[in-house]
Scaffold this active site. Sequence first.
Site: not given
Length: 520
Positions: A275, A340, A394
């Site tokens: 990430e 995301k 994440c």
Amino acid sequence: MLAIAAGAASVLAMAPFFMWPVLAATLPILVWLIDGAGDSRRALRASFVAGWGFGFGYFFAGLFWIGEAFLVEAEIFAWLLPFAVTVMPAGLALFYGAAAAAARRWWQPGLPRLLVLALTLAAAEWLRGHVLTGFPWNVLGYALTFNLPAMQAAAVLGIYGLTLWTVIAFAAPAVLAADAAAREPGLRAFIPGSLMLGVVLVVAIGYGTVKLREPPATDVPGVRIRVVQPSIPQREKWQPSNQREIFLTHLALSRTAPDGRTDDLAGITHLVWPEAAMPFLPLSTPEALEAIGALLPDGTHLLTGALRLDEPKPGQTRRDAYNSLMAFDTNGSLTTLYDKIHLVPFGEYLPLQNLLERIGLQQLTRMRGGFAKGVTPRPLIAVPGLPPTGALICYEAIFPAAVVQGGERPGLLLNVTNDGWFGNTTGPRQHFHQARVRAVEEGLPLVRAANNGISALIDGDGRILQRLSLDQRGVFDARLPSARPTPVYARAGDLVFLVNALLFLVGVAAMSRDRTVTKS
């Protein structure tokens, strides 16, 4: 205080300890505290306090590592640490308080009260995973995923369904023994509850053992993956003076085989970085794109977490920022991306963002205006050579029944993360375990790349095929296993949880009716 202590001790049943028998002592304490609430009008309030105390202890001990993030830039955020490690557990504990009060409303002697508590706690866990964007961390059902065979039950029940059976199985031995001993002291009092726990464990482990005897999944032809874990300390990662060195570190690691030889990615088809691997905006940095193109041999693709700024929308001057996963080809050209969709509150955005920024608050990432959310339902990304891929950035990997969205089933889950925020604590280990259970629930291989944390390749049965440990800088190479046949939970989702809850309700109703008939 007893409730808080019992809740705190219950965390030992979770990763990385997996001391699951502790729940056989702590859950009965919660039952007996609700028993002791009495029959007065204050009983619901007393039960709520007991449940809240249990929850506060559980979340305080289980989430203390969140405080580490406030020490990364201690000069700015350290003053918030006491609030972070107490207010969040206090808020999450409201779900357990409500569960205990709801259970007390339908409390009955004997086994029915355990069934009711299992129902209300499992419902509270489901709500905790959905209300206000949700935070299903350390759901109680993870206690029954303590080893690989037991973990296979998640492919049928999901983590919320496992919670029902966790509560009833671990609360039963001591509670039912105490009930029976009050009527007729003796060793026979321990038989019913112990038998219940034994049956749950034998069925779960037995099913998993049989399932794991099936031949392992075959490899996806022509795919060889290299995962890079640079282990950059979080405090150093976003300092402008370190940008070039960090990028060069990723390039150097990528060219290096696991045995330390420089092989320039020979034989590698897909390179995976974690990430926000590059501490700058790569799409706005031509030199970085050129370096990526020079790194990748013909036919090799890079998949990496990265930040990006979108073009301003009509009538606006502000550019939305996204936490993304990007794929680049051998020319350094962007081929696909995913933005995301499940952002971290107070980490990637602030509730009431504009208001709180005006009074001087900011999220931990210090991105003015916070991050924008990507398109929902989560789209699959297409990367040449790979099966359709579900990207998870994440903590998107902790949400059951939500890692796969839309009508098309992926053949791969790709989780890029950065657990460097949380130091060498239980947090990164819990995060890894929960991602592993998602692979089992969906029957899909999971490739996980962490800046710091635990990087791994996990097959659709939850086997760890490759792994880089916390604080370890390095790479691993691996073939990609294919997906398993679609598990029950992947097909039905939380409908499985609902069916199990209805079975528990039927059990409560049947035992209540029998008790009424007996009294008559």
